[in-house]
Design an enzyme around this catalytic site. Structure first.
Site, PDB file in Angstrom:
ATOM      1  N   SER A 121       0.839  -1.193   0.000  1.00 55.41           N
ATOM      2  CA  SER A 121       0.000   0.000   0.000  1.00 55.41           C
ATOM      3  C   SER A 121       0.878   1.249   0.000  1.00 55.41           C
ATOM      4  O   SER A 121       1.691   1.430  -0.894  1.00 55.41           O
ATOM      5  CB  SER A 121      -0.961  -0.050   1.189  1.00 55.41           C
ATOM      6  OG  SER A 121      -1.960   0.922   1.077  1.00 55.41           O
ATOM      7  N   HIS A 138      -7.913  -5.090  -0.700  1.00 55.41           N
ATOM      8  CA  HIS A 138      -6.652  -4.464  -0.316  1.00 55.41           C
ATOM      9  C   HIS A 138      -6.198  -5.033   1.026  1.00 55.41           C
ATOM     10  O   HIS A 138      -6.999  -5.177   1.951  1.00 55.41           O
ATOM     11  CB  HIS A 138      -6.880  -2.956  -0.211  1.00 55.41           C
ATOM     12  CG  HIS A 138      -5.637  -2.151  -0.010  1.00 55.41           C
ATOM     13  ND1 HIS A 138      -4.727  -1.936  -1.023  1.00 55.41           N
ATOM     14  CD2 HIS A 138      -5.158  -1.477   1.062  1.00 55.41           C
ATOM     15  CE1 HIS A 138      -3.746  -1.172  -0.577  1.00 55.41           C
ATOM     16  NE2 HIS A 138      -3.976  -0.888   0.694  1.00 55.41           N
ATOM     17  N   GLU A 175      -8.972  -4.104  -5.101  1.00 52.20           N
ATOM     18  CA  GLU A 175      -8.299  -3.074  -4.311  1.00 52.20           C
ATOM     19  C   GLU A 175      -9.244  -2.004  -3.774  1.00 52.20           C
ATOM     20  O   GLU A 175      -9.012  -1.419  -2.716  1.00 52.20           O
ATOM     21  CB  GLU A 175      -7.219  -2.386  -5.169  1.00 52.20           C
ATOM     22  CG  GLU A 175      -6.054  -3.259  -5.572  1.00 52.20           C
ATOM     23  CD  GLU A 175      -5.044  -3.471  -4.466  1.00 52.20           C
ATOM     24  OE1 GLU A 175      -5.304  -3.045  -3.330  1.00 52.20           O
ATOM     25  OE2 GLU A 175      -3.994  -4.078  -4.747  1.00 52.20           O
TER      26      GLU A 175
END
Length: 546
Positions: free
Chosen positions: A232, A468, A358
């Site tokens: 990330s 995610h 995501e």
């Protein structure tokens, strides 16, 4: 799902400055004139919470990190240092199965409370117990994520990586560092630009990499074999370290591994002016002749409270973040997408990839967007303010409201939390994560060795799918991704002698490793999904960066 609790640590910390030397016993390392005492744990040794730069407090607040000199003394290195200042988060309000799914990720990642302080620039090393200063082991340097707004090294147990590396006969040394976050590390304005103190969190990471070059040999690591790795915001950080200094790594690292992050579509640092002005006002610095200097003198808690009044990662604007790296003319000499286009990228081998879904986690922040008209208004006024109506219409066409085309992808009519949820999730996931990765590959894949992955595991999580952060289990939990990382750090090739052979990525075939569930855990796929849509999103964000 219980693996997450194994990966994340409690966050109980102790300050290195208050060690009681007479009570310390354990492995030691000499750094300058100081002795740091770590701890043995199984087949590993841990040295935690070592300061790698001078404390960024007082007049060093909002300044570049300064090198540290170690003085005589014996210091406790058995606990993590306190985290850097955390921005508070208002978590999405959801109920039922959605809440259970959200709790799995949202509370795990963003709901943790870490003790924090401004004196937070510390580094952690986990090494094989048998490693000596002559071992010359590869080094993996972890950069944690958290939207550049929160997070801590204490969330992740590096012993899992080192232990696994020993088990497969390819030992590594693990390093992680804290870096300044939110307004403390990514203050953005004309005042910050003029002072040359933008992107301090990235500068902190760079200073930690310099520390590694100087000292990692003491722990058995080879400073010429450093792989920087993140997820990330951490992965975005890896990519931006590759863009810094015109792509010159300065010998600080030789490879990169990026989970859900690539050079992001951001513009000039003055784009954050409204957030700077907000904290200037809330701290009472408005009338100061030098507002930046005034902010240096504001009490820590008062400044932190002002930062907390700015939008967090789960605010309505979601991934259009208040605090993030921007073009400052020093660390980033141009917009990241343009630097990629200009070829100013470190020509090192790297691995990059994404989770399939995501955007789902972040689309919980805008559940009140339920109609086509509201979707378009959100695009134009909130997420990409200033884009023309023609761009709004084209994005809406490429990301239709048809729930069967939205994210979680491949789930048909299911997981449609609202009429626009899957649409927003597809748009946000592609715009912030997938499209930037494709752009990065377009300009680098023909110049260096690259491997690409897509994670489609945990697709059955309600509403969120292969969301995610779900790939963290695969890297820290002893899965195939962790093994790929360890082999890559050792040999610059993720493949084993026997077993699945991950093909290098090239622009002609676009072959990727796909992590799936079932008897065959990794299969080869093709990175050709939603090509027209992602290409257009990149064109728009090049012209209208955030």
């Amino acid at each position: 799902m219980t693996m997450i609790s194994r990966v994340l640590l409690a966050g109980l910390v102790a300050s290195y400055a208050y060690a009681a030397p007479s009570a310390l016993s354990g492995p030691t390392v000499k750094l300058g004139d100081a002795t740091f005492v770590g701890a043995n744990l199984g087949t590993t040794q841990r040295f935690l919470g070592i300061p790698f730069a001078q404390p960024p407090v007082g007049n060093l607040r909002f300044r570049l990190p300064q090198p540290i000199t170690y003085t005589n003394g014996t210091y406790d290195a058995t606990d993590y240092g306190l985290s850097c200042g955390q921005q508070s988060v208002d978590l999405p309000i959801v109920t039922g199965l959605v809440a259970e799914a959200a709790d799995f990720l949202v509370d795990t990642i963003f709901g943790k409370v870490f003790p924090d302080q401004e004196d937070c620039l510390t580094i952690n090393i986990v090494k094989p117990k048998s490693a000596t200063s002559k071992s010359k082991l590869p080094v993996v340097v972890w950069i944690f994520g958290g939207g550049f707004e929160l997070g801590s090294t204490s969330m992740y147990d590096g012993g899992l990586i080192v232990g696994r590396s020993q088990a497969i006969g390819q030992p590594v040394v693990y390093v992680s560092m804290n870096y300044r976050l939110n307004g403390f590390g990514f203050l953005s304005s004309k005042e910050v630009k003029e002072a040359g103190v933008g992107n301090l969190g990235l500068h902190d990471q760079r200073e930690a990499l310099r520390w590694i070059q100087k000292y990692i040999g003491q722990f058995g690591g080879d400073p010429s074999k450093v792989t920087i790795w993140g997820e990330s915001a951490g992965a975005i950080s890896v990519s931006l370290q590759m863009l810094a200094n015109g792509g010159n790594t300065e010998g600080l690292f030789r490879a990169g591994f990026m989970q859900s992050g690539a050079p992001i579509p951001v513009g000039d640092i003055t784009h954050g002016q409204k957030y700077y002005d907000s904290i200037v006002k809330d701290t009472g610095c408005t009338s100061a002749k030098d507002t930046l200097q005034c902010l240096r003198e504001v009490p820590y808690q008062k400044l932190k409270d002002a930062i907390n009044n700015t939008p967090s990662i789960f605010a309505y604007q979601s991934l259009n973040l208040a605090w993030l790296p921007r073009t400052d003319g020093v660390f980033l000499t141009d917009d990241p997408l343009k630097l990629v286009q200009q070829g100013k990228v470190a020509q090192i081998p790297y691995i990059t990839g994404n989770c399939d879904d995501e955007g789902t986690l972040f689309s919980l922040a805008n559940l009140n967007v339920t109609t086509d008209a509201q979707f378009k208004t959100y695009l134009k006024n909130t997420f990409l303010p200033g884009i023309p109506d023609s761009a709004v219409d084209q994005i809406a066409k490429l990301y239709p409201s048809d729930v069967t085309q939205g994210s979680p992808f491949g789930t048909g009519i299911f997981n449609a939390l609202t009429p626009q949820f899957k649409r927003l999730a597809a748009f946000q996931g592609d715009g912030v994560f997938q499209a930037p990765r494709r752009w990065f590959l377009q300009y680098t894949a023909s110049k260096q060795n690259v491997w690409v992955f897509i994670s489609k595991r945990l697709k059955s999580i309600p509403i969120l799918g292969s969301a995610h952060f779900t790939d963290i289990i695969n890297s820290y939990g002893g899965g195939e991704m962790g093994d790929h990382l360890i082999r890559f750090a050792n040999t610059l090739n993720p493949n084993p002698v026997i077993g699945y052979q991950w093909p290098k990525y090239n622009l002609a075939t676009k072959k990727v490793a796909t992590y799936v569930e079932g008897l065959i855990p990794v299969v080869t796929g093709t990175d050709d999904f939603r090509e027209e849509a992602m290409k257009y999103l990149t064109e728009v964000t090049l012209a209208y960066p955030v």
